[in-house]
Each structure stands twice: as structure tokens, then as C-alpha cells.
Design an enzyme around this catalytic site. Structure first.
Site, PDB file in Angstrom:
ATOM      1  N   GLY A  46       1.805  -5.111   0.460  1.00  0.00           N
ATOM      2  CA  GLY A  46       1.504  -5.815   1.700  1.00  0.00           C
ATOM      3  C   GLY A  46       1.469  -4.858   2.877  1.00  0.00           C
ATOM      4  O   GLY A  46       1.981  -5.162   3.951  1.00  0.00           O
ATOM      5  N   HIS A  47       0.879  -3.701   2.644  1.00  0.00           N
ATOM      6  CA  HIS A  47       0.764  -2.715   3.725  1.00  0.00           C
ATOM      7  C   HIS A  47      -0.269  -1.658   3.367  1.00  0.00           C
ATOM      8  O   HIS A  47      -0.695  -1.536   2.214  1.00  0.00           O
ATOM      9  CB  HIS A  47       2.123  -2.052   4.010  1.00  0.00           C
ATOM     10  CG  HIS A  47       2.747  -1.387   2.831  1.00  0.00           C
ATOM     11  ND1 HIS A  47       2.348  -0.155   2.369  1.00  0.00           N
ATOM     12  CD2 HIS A  47       3.731  -1.790   1.996  1.00  0.00           C
ATOM     13  CE1 HIS A  47       3.065   0.171   1.323  1.00  0.00           C
ATOM     14  NE2 HIS A  47       3.916  -0.812   1.058  1.00  0.00           N
ATOM     15  N   ALA A  48      -0.643  -0.878   4.395  1.00  0.00           N
ATOM     16  CA  ALA A  48      -1.450   0.329   4.204  1.00  0.00           C
ATOM     17  C   ALA A  48      -0.679   1.473   4.855  1.00  0.00           C
ATOM     18  O   ALA A  48       0.364   1.259   5.480  1.00  0.00           O
ATOM     19  CB  ALA A  48      -2.819   0.160   4.858  1.00  0.00           C
ATOM     20  N   ARG A  93      -2.649  -2.311   0.033  1.00  0.00           N
ATOM     21  CA  ARG A  93      -2.303  -2.554  -1.365  1.00  0.00           C
ATOM     22  C   ARG A  93      -1.285  -3.684  -1.501  1.00  0.00           C
ATOM     23  O   ARG A  93      -0.353  -3.791  -0.712  1.00  0.00           O
ATOM     24  CB  ARG A  93      -1.787  -1.292  -2.064  1.00  0.00           C
ATOM     25  CG  ARG A  93      -0.350  -0.826  -1.832  1.00  0.00           C
ATOM     26  CD  ARG A  93      -0.079  -0.251  -0.486  1.00  0.00           C
ATOM     27  NE  ARG A  93      -0.961   0.823  -0.070  1.00  0.00           N
ATOM     28  CZ  ARG A  93      -0.705   2.118  -0.267  1.00  0.00           C
ATOM     29  NH1 ARG A  93       0.408   2.484  -0.846  1.00  0.00           N
ATOM     30  NH2 ARG A  93      -1.529   3.045   0.179  1.00  0.00           N
ATOM     31  N   ILE A 118       1.300   0.498   8.072  1.00  0.00           N
ATOM     32  CA  ILE A 118       0.637  -0.599   8.798  1.00  0.00           C
ATOM     33  C   ILE A 118       0.957  -1.858   7.999  1.00  0.00           C
ATOM     34  O   ILE A 118       0.480  -2.018   6.874  1.00  0.00           O
ATOM     35  CB  ILE A 118      -0.882  -0.392   8.878  1.00  0.00           C
ATOM     36  CG1 ILE A 118      -1.208   0.984   9.467  1.00  0.00           C
ATOM     37  CG2 ILE A 118      -1.529  -1.502   9.699  1.00  0.00           C
ATOM     38  CD1 ILE A 118      -2.621   1.438   9.166  1.00  0.00           C
TER      39      ILE A 118
END
Ligand code: TYD
Length: 132
Positions: A46-48, A93, A118
Site C-alpha cells: 500500500g505504498h510506493a 505495490r 509515498i
């Protein structure tokens, strides 16, 4: 999306798999972390990352990596210890559909830095729009 097939040395004693920085992955390895004990219906990620580059390997069991680079969304099933998924910078992802025995290793090019994350999808899209 790049996959790496790692060198495995097999003899009568079993298998030995090699992940060498700049040789088997396209960066020097600064950090390794592991994920396990995930619930089969749970979700991670749940982030980049702004800059971080990583290679994820499912050492045992299997899971899905849902990848979004702002242009294309893809889902990859990782289920083999000799196969690594390259996760470059600015790739959103999510990891899901874990088998109960799932063990993931992640090789990263930098030390942990929360400022590189992020975690807001709107912000991720906004940053991609602004990217040169
Ligand atoms: P996070 O990267 O969000 O996990 P995942 O993407 O697998 O869901 O990290 C979860 C927590 O662990 C978060 O509080 C930060 C911490 N953490 C570290 O302290 N060091 C690390 O190297 C990593 C990857 C995470």
C-alpha cells in the site's frame, strides 16, 4: 517489469542460491528484510517509494504482488525461491493472497527511510503527473 532468475548451485546435499549485489540484482544491497506470518486474506504494502529500488523473492509459499507504475497495473504470483521481482522507484505495490507458509525476502538498495515512502495513492498519482 523485470524478473530475475537467480543462480542455484545444486548437488547431492541440496540447493544453494546466490543473490549478489550488482551481479544478480542491479544495485549494491544495503538492506535485507523478511515478511512472514501474513494472514491468507491479509494485505501488505500500500505504498510506493520515491527513490528506493528493491527485489522481492518469495522464499517459501506464494503470494501476489499487485504493481502499478501509473501507466500499467499488473499482478504477479511469486512462488519460487529462485525468482526475484524488481520493484523500481515510483511503483505502487500491494502484496496479497498469501499462503500460510509464505516467507518473503526483500533486498533493497538503501537503508530504511520513512521519508522515501509515498503512502497516499492520490499523492502518488500527483507526483507521477508532475514528473518530468
Ligand atoms: P512497510 O514497509 O510499510 O511494510 P509492508 O510494505 O511490508 O507492508 O513497513 C512496516 C513497518 O515496518 C513500518 O512501521 C516501518 C517498519 N520498517 C522498518 O522499521 N524498517 C524497514 O526496513 C522496513 C521495510 C519497515
Amino acid at each position: 517489469m523485470d524478473f530475475y532468475k537467480f543462480r542455484t548451485v545444486t548437488d547431492s546435499r541440496g540447493n544453494l542460491m546466490v543473490v549478489e549485489g550488482l551481479q544478480d540484482v542491479p544495485f549494491s544491497i544495503a538492506r535485507v528484510y523478511y515478511l512472514w506470518g501474513m494472514s491468507p486474506d491479509g494485505k501488505r504494502g500500500g505504498h510506493a517509494h520515491r527513490k528506493l529500488r528493491e527485489v522481492a523473492i518469495c522464499l517459501r509459499g506464494a503470494c501476489d504482488f499487485a504493481i502499478d507504475d501509473g501507466i500499467q497495473k499488473s499482478v504477479y504470483r511469486l512462488d519460487s525461491p529462485d525468482c526475484g521481482l524488481y520493484l523500481g522507484e515510483m511503483v505502487w505495490r500491494d502484496m496479497l493472497n498469501f499462503t500460510s507458509d509464505c516467507l518473503i525476502a526483500v533486498f533493497a538498495d538503501s537503508q530504511y527511510d520513512e521519508n522515501d515512502y509515498i503512502r497516499d495513492y492520490e499523492e502518488f498519482q500527483e507526483l507521477l503527473r508532475k514528473a518530468p
